[in-house]
Design a protein around this motif. Structure first.
Motif, PDB file in Angstrom:
ATOM      1  N   ASN A   4       0.821  -1.214   0.000  1.00  0.00           N
ATOM      2  CA  ASN A   4       0.000   0.000   0.000  1.00  0.00           C
ATOM      3  C   ASN A   4       0.848   1.254   0.000  1.00  0.00           C
ATOM      4  OD1 ASN A   4      -2.429  -1.322  -0.116  1.00  0.00           O
ATOM      5  ND2 ASN A   4      -2.687  -1.388   2.104  1.00  0.00           N
ATOM      6  N   GLU A   5       1.968   1.254   0.729  1.00  0.00           N
ATOM      7  CA  GLU A   5       2.858   2.418   0.740  1.00  0.00           C
ATOM      8  C   GLU A   5       3.472   2.628  -0.638  1.00  0.00           C
ATOM      9  OE1 GLU A   5       5.681   1.662   3.788  1.00  0.00           O
ATOM     10  OE2 GLU A   5       4.261   1.970   5.411  1.00  0.00           O
ATOM     11  N   THR A   6       3.817   1.540  -1.304  1.00  0.00           N
ATOM     12  CA  THR A   6       4.384   1.632  -2.653  1.00  0.00           C
ATOM     13  C   THR A   6       3.354   2.210  -3.612  1.00  0.00           C
ATOM     14  OG1 THR A   6       5.729  -0.302  -2.208  1.00  0.00           O
ATOM     15  CG2 THR A   6       5.505   0.334  -4.496  1.00  0.00           C
ATOM     16  N   ARG A   7       2.101   1.774  -3.502  1.00  0.00           N
ATOM     17  CA  ARG A   7       1.053   2.268  -4.392  1.00  0.00           C
ATOM     18  C   ARG A   7       0.755   3.744  -4.164  1.00  0.00           C
ATOM     19  NH1 ARG A   7      -3.445  -2.433  -5.342  1.00  0.00           N
ATOM     20  NH2 ARG A   7      -2.008  -3.924  -6.266  1.00  0.00           N
ATOM     21  N   PRO A  12      -2.086   8.891  -9.706  1.00  0.00           N
ATOM     22  CA  PRO A  12      -3.475   8.402  -9.601  1.00  0.00           C
ATOM     23  C   PRO A  12      -3.883   7.467 -10.742  1.00  0.00           C
ATOM     24  CG  PRO A  12      -3.381  10.748  -9.140  1.00  0.00           C
ATOM     25  CD  PRO A  12      -2.012  10.339  -9.601  1.00  0.00           C
ATOM     26  N   ALA A  13      -3.436   7.749 -11.946  1.00  0.00           N
ATOM     27  CA  ALA A  13      -3.802   6.892 -13.078  1.00  0.00           C
ATOM     28  C   ALA A  13      -3.253   5.477 -12.898  1.00  0.00           C
ATOM     29  CB  ALA A  13      -3.284   7.492 -14.381  1.00  0.00           C
ATOM     30  N   ALA A  14      -2.041   5.369 -12.394  1.00  0.00           N
ATOM     31  CA  ALA A  14      -1.443   4.056 -12.158  1.00  0.00           C
ATOM     32  C   ALA A  14      -2.173   3.327 -11.038  1.00  0.00           C
ATOM     33  CB  ALA A  14       0.032   4.198 -11.824  1.00  0.00           C
ATOM     34  N   GLN A  15      -2.574   4.052 -10.008  1.00  0.00           N
ATOM     35  CA  GLN A  15      -3.326   3.448  -8.912  1.00  0.00           C
ATOM     36  C   GLN A  15      -4.665   2.912  -9.406  1.00  0.00           C
ATOM     37  OE1 GLN A  15      -3.616   6.304  -5.747  1.00  0.00           O
ATOM     38  NE2 GLN A  15      -1.404   6.314  -5.377  1.00  0.00           N
ATOM     39  N   ARG A  16      -5.343   3.675 -10.273  1.00  0.00           N
ATOM     40  CA  ARG A  16      -6.616   3.218 -10.847  1.00  0.00           C
ATOM     41  C   ARG A  16      -6.397   1.977 -11.694  1.00  0.00           C
ATOM     42  NH1 ARG A  16      -7.295   8.561 -11.941  1.00  0.00           N
ATOM     43  NH2 ARG A  16      -6.858   8.256 -14.138  1.00  0.00           N
ATOM     44  N   ALA A  17      -5.342   1.973 -12.500  1.00  0.00           N
ATOM     45  CA  ALA A  17      -5.057   0.823 -13.361  1.00  0.00           C
ATOM     46  C   ALA A  17      -4.805  -0.431 -12.525  1.00  0.00           C
ATOM     47  CB  ALA A  17      -3.857   1.115 -14.256  1.00  0.00           C
TER      48      ALA A  17
END
Length: 62
Positions: A4-7, A12-17
């Motif tokens: 979770n810390e890495t994310r 934001p776009a990468a987190q959504r993907a």
């Protein structure tokens, strides 16, 4: 460092993907059907997946 810390370091776009991919994997596992029983087939893992194209030293083809 946890996942979770890495994310949180990602845009934001990468987190959504990543969230969408996780959801797709979860749905695919939920809807997966077991492979049908194969009569007269090989024992063990699937040769296509694991590259085992021989049986008792003799190369086989489908």
């Amino acid at each position: 460092m946890s996942e979770n810390e890495t994310r949180k370091d990602l845009p934001p776009a990468a987190q959504r993907a990543l969230a969408e991919a996780e959801e797709r994997r979860r749905l695919a596992e939920k809807n997966a059907r077991p492979l049908p029983k194969e009569y007269g087939g090989r024992d063990g893992p699937e040769p296509v997946r694991y590259g085992d194209w021989e049986k008792k030293g003799i190369a086989i083809d489908f």
